[in-house]
Design an enzyme around this catalytic site. Structure first.
Site, short mmCIF file in Angstrom:
data_model
loop_
_atom_site.label_atom_id
_atom_site.label_comp_id
_atom_site.label_asym_id
_atom_site.label_seq_id
_atom_site.Cartn_x
_atom_site.Cartn_y
_atom_site.Cartn_z
N GLY A 128 87.08 -51.12 -19.64
CA GLY A 128 86.68 -50.48 -20.21
C GLY A 128 86.57 -49.32 -21.81
N ARG B 210 85.00 -57.01 -18.82
CA ARG B 210 86.15 -57.92 -18.19
C ARG B 210 86.02 -59.28 -17.46
NH1 ARG B 210 88.05 -52.33 -16.74
NH2 ARG B 210 86.44 -50.98 -16.10
N ASP C 64 95.42 -51.87 -19.21
CA ASP C 64 96.46 -51.74 -17.52
C ASP C 64 95.98 -53.56 -18.21
OD1 ASP C 64 98.46 -51.11 -16.56
OD2 ASP C 64 97.30 -52.48 -14.74
N THR D 229 92.51 -46.36 -23.68
CA THR D 229 91.94 -46.74 -21.78
C THR D 229 91.63 -44.99 -21.90
OG1 THR D 229 92.27 -45.74 -19.71
CG2 THR D 229 93.65 -46.27 -21.35
N ASP E 225 91.72 -43.74 -19.85
CA ASP E 225 92.90 -42.64 -17.66
C ASP E 225 94.50 -42.38 -18.40
OD1 ASP E 225 91.20 -43.45 -16.24
OD2 ASP E 225 91.81 -46.38 -16.22
N ASP F 123 97.12 -44.49 -18.50
CA ASP F 123 98.11 -44.57 -17.40
C ASP F 123 98.91 -45.36 -18.12
OD1 ASP F 123 95.69 -45.81 -17.55
OD2 ASP F 123 95.78 -46.73 -15.72
N ARG G 261 91.59 -43.95 -12.61
CA ARG G 261 91.92 -45.07 -12.28
C ARG G 261 92.61 -44.86 -10.81
NH1 ARG G 261 93.61 -50.40 -12.85
NH2 ARG G 261 95.69 -49.23 -14.86
N GLY H 187 90.27 -23.72 -16.14
CA GLY H 187 91.02 -22.42 -15.13
C GLY H 187 90.78 -22.89 -14.08
O1 F6P Z 1 89.92 -47.63 -16.87
C1 F6P Z 1 88.79 -46.68 -16.90
C2 F6P Z 1 87.81 -46.44 -15.66
O2 F6P Z 1 86.77 -45.17 -16.56
C3 F6P Z 1 88.51 -45.66 -15.11
O3 F6P Z 1 88.54 -44.96 -15.35
C4 F6P Z 1 87.74 -46.44 -14.33
O4 F6P Z 1 88.63 -46.53 -12.53
C5 F6P Z 1 87.27 -48.12 -13.89
O5 F6P Z 1 87.06 -47.48 -15.75
C6 F6P Z 1 85.15 -47.70 -14.19
O6 F6P Z 1 84.70 -48.77 -14.46
P1 F6P Z 1 83.71 -49.26 -14.84
O7 F6P Z 1 83.20 -49.73 -16.04
O8 F6P Z 1 83.60 -51.41 -14.74
O9 F6P Z 1 82.45 -49.50 -13.45
#
Ligand code: F6P
Length: 326
Positions: free
Chosen positions: A14, A75, A106, A129, A131, A133, A175, A189
């Site tokens: 992503g 991907r 990841d 990313t 996320d 994470d 994610r 808030g």
């Molecule tokens: O990892 C980044 C992210 O935006 C996540 O937050 C989300 O779950 C996923 O990618 C969405 O992926 P795609 O753009 O392939 O739908």
């Protein structure tokens, strides 16, 4: 180390705001240190299709402020197979690329770890990313911009929520992680954040309902992290609507708006520091590490640690949110 003459750079998975700033930093720091640079298009897919071009300093001019990635991203399923990775390796040899800098999340670092181990090939990763994470870095490239996008969107939703005295469930990305939801809730808030890290312990919605959401106000905003564990905003809204018809409930799913936009100063600086550090790492003969920044210090985090160690949610943030939403 002296064997490395040419460095390939790619973005994968992503996209995240700040990836372009990272591409710029890696390219410029590499050229500054006397390396050649090649840009690989569409992530690992470009290694299979051979979409590769030489990168000079001017190829990365005027991109620090742009969202997305000029290298495109994908991907790539083929890279998950041994055959695909063999083609990728042959491409690197053919193109005389001696080391890779990969920018992504990841999945990107998992692919890098497997490829580097299989081929004894030097790779340095940058955490890109929204996320946040990845373990071993306080924040990832893109996270701060996404958080600010969430904040602006929720501020707008609050206007209409207040006017209509409604309960809003707003779903954000992440994610399987709740960083965007939790910090987004503090920044706006909001009454609560429903996040996977906590949903496994208690039924957060049940708690909220028991407490009557925020008693002092007629409207409420709850941020929900997308995840099969939380169930998502739509599912939670349906539950409330069925059992408590007195609430006027609405749902907003922020979606991919969170991935776009010009990176914040924080993300540009983070990406620039990390990009330069990736070249330092290769100069120091580091390989199979992700560049992290913790407590303002650059760290080299082995891929294994960055990917496998779950990054914990800070419970103090959760308590702050609870205290402030009375
Ligand atoms: O990892 C980044 C992210 O935006 C996540 O937050 C989300 O779950 C996923 O990618 C969405 O992926 P795609 O753009 O392939 O739908």
């Amino acid at each position: 180390m002296s064997q490395i003459k040419c460095i390939g750079i790619l973005t994968s998975g992503g996209d995240a705001p700040g990836m372009n700033a990272a591409i710029r930093a890696v390219t410029r720091a590499a050229i500054y240190n006397g390396f050649e640079v090649k840009g690989i298009y569409r992530g690992y897919k470009g290694l299979i299709t051979g979409e590769i071009a030489p990168f000079k300093t001017q190829n990365v001019s005027n991109i620090i402020q742009q969202g997305g990635t000029i290298l495109k991203t994908a991907r790539c399923q083929e890279f998950k197979t041994a055959e695909g990775r063999k083609i990728a390796y042959d491409t690197l040899v053919k193109e005389n690329i001696d080391a890779l800098v990969v920018i992504g999340g990841d999945g990107t670092l998992t692919g890098a770890r497997i490829f580097a181990t299989e081929n004894n090939y030097p790779i340095v990763g940058l955490p890109g990313t929204i996320d946040n994470d990845l373990y071993g870095t306080d924040t990832t490239i893109g996270y701060d911009t996404a958080l600010n996008t969430i904040m602006e969107a929720v501020d707008k939703i609050r206007d209409t929520a207040t006017s209509h005295e409604r309960l809003f469930f707003i779903e954000v990305m992440g994610r399987d992680a709740g960083f965007l939801a939790l910090n987004g809730a503090i920044a706006t808030g909001a009454e609560a954040a429903i996040i996977p890290e906590i949903s496994t312990e208690v039924d957060q919605l049940e708690e909220l309902i028991k407490n009557g959401f925020r008693k002092s106000k007629n409207s409420s905003i709850v941020l929900v992290a997308e995840s099969p564990i939380t169930g998502g905003a739509m599912h939670l809204a349906e539950r409330v609507q069925k059992e408590y018809p007195q609430y006027d409930v609405r749902v907003t799913i922020l979606g991919h708006i969170q991935r776009g936009g010009s990176p914040t100063a924080h993300d540009r600086i983070l990406a620039s520091r990390m990009g330069a550090a990736a070249i330092d790492a290769l100069l120091e003969d580091q390989r199979n590490v992700m560049i992290g920044i913790r407590n303002n210090e650059i760290e080299y985090v082995p891929f294994n640690k960055a990917i496998k160690n779950d990054k914990p949610i800070d419970r103090e943030l959760l308590n702050t949110l609870r205290k402030l939403s009375i």
